[in-house]
Design a protein around this motif. Structure first.
Motif, mmCIF file in Angstrom:
data_model
loop_
_atom_site.group_PDB
_atom_site.id
_atom_site.type_symbol
_atom_site.label_atom_id
_atom_site.label_comp_id
_atom_site.label_asym_id
_atom_site.label_seq_id
_atom_site.Cartn_x
_atom_site.Cartn_y
_atom_site.Cartn_z
ATOM 1 N N GLY A 1 0.828 -1.216 0.000
ATOM 2 C CA GLY A 1 0.000 0.000 0.000
ATOM 3 C C GLY A 1 0.857 1.260 0.000
ATOM 4 N N LEU A 2 1.930 1.228 0.795
ATOM 5 C CA LEU A 2 2.822 2.393 0.826
ATOM 6 C C LEU A 2 3.658 2.472 -0.440
ATOM 7 N N ARG B 1 1.814 3.985 -3.064
ATOM 8 C CA ARG B 1 1.373 5.352 -2.696
ATOM 9 C C ARG B 1 -0.149 5.493 -2.699
ATOM 10 N N VAL B 2 -0.826 4.492 -2.145
ATOM 11 C CA VAL B 2 -2.289 4.574 -2.045
ATOM 12 C C VAL B 2 -2.760 4.645 -0.589
ATOM 13 N N ALA B 3 -1.805 4.855 0.344
ATOM 14 C CA ALA B 3 -2.178 4.886 1.771
ATOM 15 C C ALA B 3 -3.221 5.972 2.038
ATOM 16 N N GLY B 4 -3.034 7.134 1.445
ATOM 17 C CA GLY B 4 -3.975 8.244 1.657
ATOM 18 C C GLY B 4 -5.375 7.890 1.186
ATOM 19 N N LYS B 5 -5.438 7.243 0.029
ATOM 20 C CA LYS B 5 -6.757 6.849 -0.504
ATOM 21 C C LYS B 5 -7.429 5.834 0.421
ATOM 22 N N ILE B 6 -6.628 4.925 0.977
ATOM 23 C CA ILE B 6 -7.184 3.900 1.874
ATOM 24 C C ILE B 6 -7.679 4.552 3.169
ATOM 25 N N VAL C 1 4.885 0.125 7.025
ATOM 26 C CA VAL C 1 3.431 -0.060 7.082
ATOM 27 C C VAL C 1 2.827 1.108 7.870
ATOM 28 N N ILE C 2 1.535 1.325 7.695
ATOM 29 C CA ILE C 2 0.815 2.272 8.551
ATOM 30 C C ILE C 2 -0.162 1.460 9.390
ATOM 31 N N ILE D 1 -0.692 -10.763 -1.287
ATOM 32 C CA ILE D 1 -0.420 -9.324 -1.398
ATOM 33 C C ILE D 1 -1.773 -8.624 -1.516
ATOM 34 N N ASN D 2 -2.362 -8.345 -0.357
ATOM 35 C CA ASN D 2 -3.755 -7.885 -0.351
ATOM 36 C C ASN D 2 -3.952 -6.577 0.414
ATOM 37 N N VAL D 3 -2.876 -5.834 0.546
ATOM 38 C CA VAL D 3 -2.835 -4.402 0.901
ATOM 39 C C VAL D 3 -3.305 -4.004 2.308
ATOM 40 N N ILE D 4 -4.118 -4.835 2.958
ATOM 41 C CA ILE D 4 -4.663 -4.364 4.239
ATOM 42 C C ILE D 4 -4.968 -5.509 5.200
ATOM 43 N N HIS D 5 -4.798 -5.219 6.475
ATOM 44 C CA HIS D 5 -5.237 -6.113 7.548
ATOM 45 C C HIS D 5 -6.309 -5.405 8.373
#
Ligand code: IDP
Ligand code: MG
Length: 155
Positions: free
Chosen positions: A31-32, A35-40, A89-90, A130-134
């Protein structure tokens, strides 16, 4: 207020907090990287969740193993560990009504290829690993995971 958890407000405590749950959310390294962290993060804000805590960090192997302890015997554990420790990670604590279910609906199913467009995994994930989020899967897991990632005086 102590001892009033089940009083339904008769003791005068704030009943508006009934049904409020927390979840531990991790925007994973891809995700980082993309560069889609902000959108998430916006998707959680737009859905009305409150962000209670947030940090940018890197997860080491020990912490990753503790977090994913239920998966240690699975055949995908090695790749999962390499993935989650591969970059920054964020990590966030979000809260709101019915947070566990609503956050997981917003995320979509584990396999990004099966996740509908509009869900976080459908829009930004790659595959089943690789599924971007927990997001925590129960209030018990949330409590345990929040303790793992946000504890100590400097957190
Ligand atoms: P969840 O993240 O949707 O709750 P879990 O079953 O708890 O899914 O799995 C934790 C993580 O392990 C997933 O998010 C994904 O990154 C990875 N994973 C889960 N199942 C598989 C699999 O069958 N193959 C490869 N990786 C997997
Ligand atoms: Mg899970």
């Amino acid at each position: 207020m102590s001892g009033c958890e089940n009083c339904s407000g008769s003791c005068g405590h704030n009943i508006n907090n009934v049904g409020i749950e927390r979840s531990l959310i991790i925007i994973k390294p891809d995700g980082l990287q993309a560069r889609v962290a902000g959108k998430i993060i916006s998707k959680f804000e737009d859905a009305g969740f409150t962000i209670e805590n947030m940090k940018l960090t890197k997860i080491d192997e020990e912490l990753a193993s503790a977090h994913y302890k239920d998966h240690i015997k699975k055949d995908f554990f090695g790749p999962l560990l390499r993935y989650i420790t591969s970059g920054p990670v964020i990590i966030m604590v979000i809260s709101g009504e019915d947070t566990i279910n609503r956050a997981r609906n917003l995320m979509g199913p584990t396999d990004s290829r099966k996740a509908p467009k509009g869900t976080i995994r459908g829009d930004f994930g790659k595959d089943i690993t690789i599924n971007v989020i927990h997001g925590s899967d129960s209030t018990e897991s949330a409590k345990r995971e929040i303790g793992l990632f946000f504890s100590g005086p400097d957190q």
